[in-house]
Design an enzyme around this catalytic site. Sequence first.
Site, PDB file in Angstrom:
ATOM      1  N   GLY A  14       0.798  -1.219   0.000  1.00 23.12           N
ATOM      2  CA  GLY A  14       0.000   0.000   0.000  1.00 23.12           C
ATOM      3  C   GLY A  14       0.834   1.275   0.000  1.00 23.12           C
ATOM      4  O   GLY A  14       0.481   2.256  -0.663  1.00 23.12           O
ATOM      5  N   ASN A  15       1.971   1.255   0.714  1.00 21.11           N
ATOM      6  CA  ASN A  15       2.753   2.497   0.869  1.00 21.11           C
ATOM      7  C   ASN A  15       3.465   2.926  -0.415  1.00 21.11           C
ATOM      8  O   ASN A  15       4.011   4.016  -0.483  1.00 21.11           O
ATOM      9  CB  ASN A  15       3.761   2.346   2.010  1.00 21.11           C
ATOM     10  CG  ASN A  15       4.912   1.425   1.644  1.00 21.11           C
ATOM     11  OD1 ASN A  15       4.726   0.460   0.921  1.00 21.11           O
ATOM     12  ND2 ASN A  15       6.086   1.729   2.131  1.00 21.11           N
ATOM     13  N   LYS A 132     -12.585  -9.835   5.612  1.00 18.43           N
ATOM     14  CA  LYS A 132     -11.767  -8.716   5.149  1.00 18.43           C
ATOM     15  C   LYS A 132     -12.548  -7.399   5.251  1.00 18.43           C
ATOM     16  O   LYS A 132     -13.535  -7.202   4.543  1.00 18.43           O
ATOM     17  CB  LYS A 132     -11.349  -8.995   3.696  1.00 18.43           C
ATOM     18  CG  LYS A 132     -10.634  -7.869   3.008  1.00 18.43           C
ATOM     19  CD  LYS A 132      -9.172  -7.862   3.321  1.00 18.43           C
ATOM     20  CE  LYS A 132      -8.480  -6.688   2.645  1.00 18.43           C
ATOM     21  NZ  LYS A 132      -7.167  -6.425   3.216  1.00 18.43           N
ATOM     22  N   LYS A 217      -3.571  -9.627  -2.280  1.00 11.44           N
ATOM     23  CA  LYS A 217      -2.641  -9.370  -3.384  1.00 11.44           C
ATOM     24  C   LYS A 217      -1.370 -10.218  -3.283  1.00 11.44           C
ATOM     25  O   LYS A 217      -0.748 -10.531  -4.294  1.00 11.44           O
ATOM     26  CB  LYS A 217      -2.296  -7.882  -3.474  1.00 11.44           C
ATOM     27  CG  LYS A 217      -1.406  -7.360  -2.377  1.00 11.44           C
ATOM     28  CD  LYS A 217      -0.108  -6.791  -2.930  1.00 11.44           C
ATOM     29  CE  LYS A 217       0.920  -6.424  -1.898  1.00 11.44           C
ATOM     30  NZ  LYS A 217       0.731  -6.575  -0.503  1.00 11.44           N
ATOM     31  N   LYS A 279       2.080 -12.838   3.108  1.00  9.82           N
ATOM     32  CA  LYS A 279       3.344 -12.714   2.361  1.00  9.82           C
ATOM     33  C   LYS A 279       4.172 -13.983   2.525  1.00  9.82           C
ATOM     34  O   LYS A 279       4.753 -14.489   1.564  1.00  9.82           O
ATOM     35  CB  LYS A 279       4.144 -11.496   2.846  1.00  9.82           C
ATOM     36  CG  LYS A 279       3.401 -10.192   2.659  1.00  9.82           C
ATOM     37  CD  LYS A 279       4.271  -8.998   3.019  1.00  9.82           C
ATOM     38  CE  LYS A 279       3.438  -7.778   3.336  1.00  9.82           C
ATOM     39  NZ  LYS A 279       2.343  -7.473   2.418  1.00  9.82           N
TER      40      LYS A 279
END
Length: 316
Positions: A14-15, A132, A217, A279
Amino acid sequence: MRMVKKAVVVALGGNAILRHNERGTAEGQFSNVRRTSQHIAEIIREGYAVVVTHGNGPQVGDILLRNEMAKDTLPPMPLDICGAESQGMIGYMLQQSLNETLRAAGIDCPVVTVLTQTVVDADDPAFENPTKPIGPYYTEEQAKGLMKEKGWKMVPIPGKDYRRVVPSPRPIALVEGEVITRLVRDGMVVIAAGGGGIPVVSSPHGLLRGVEGVVDKDYTAALLARLIDADYLLILTDVEYVFLNYGDPDQQVIREMTVAGAKKHLAETHFPPGSMGPKIEAAIAFLEAGGRRVVITSLDSAGDALAGRVGTLIHR
Ligand code: ADP
Ligand code: MG
């Protein structure tokens, strides 16, 4: 099929597009995306074939809020269409910035965004248990109305009213997988599967329908990496390393771990769901399917990470 060049999938957190506490103006997002493009260009300059994927949480959140605020004038769009909208806006910013950066660096390499649909299983257990959180916050009264009127699942957020939660099914395949592979083979830089891709289910007659859900993602990034037979999966987030006991005074940096080590630490709950967990799971999935290495690091360390100087390296 094998790629001629070494290929890498870069998963932007996101960043890379919007940083914490920023309002999300077009100028602000563009300025982050330009910085991000510098890092991606560095990887391309090293000679890698690159596929970029990215999160879309804050952007789709804004789109949903805009829909909510305008609902008495304009019909609100469902989540799949909002996801498509976010892929378009982020893809546009990346395409323009990356083109500019590559041209300035004298690299001749076209950039293209592929609007991507991610096939999920209609029987995925996630549909029974939406987890979510997405979109705006609602008062208890509004939340109750929406649950009745739209059948949404709403959950109380400590100290902050209510929020909608949607299912987060696992990705099975990318509808545009073949297109993405061909573009990469032809030497294009491809931006694909933003926000995990638009989740769709396939009907018995092969028709695709968007569903109200969000695919993580990081899981889709692993699928993309397998699809293009990538050597590396580079997950860029806002921490330079993965840690054990993250946030505790005795936290310990992990510079390297094997799949077996990653599984062990995952089982010991060092990597929470919704942030580091996906991740690590994505890394395991990619490596077990034949990937060579995964590096998790911060955006600004992207170049150093591929050279093996920083970041958490995960390998078989
Ligand atoms: P992204 O947008 O990149 O997906 P996330 O917020 O989902 O970002 O995940 C990155 C965050 O994971 C970090 O900012 C950090 O706060 C958190 N995190 C949780 N556990 C760990 C851990 N064991 N090591 C490092 N970071 C962790
Ligand atoms: Mg995340």
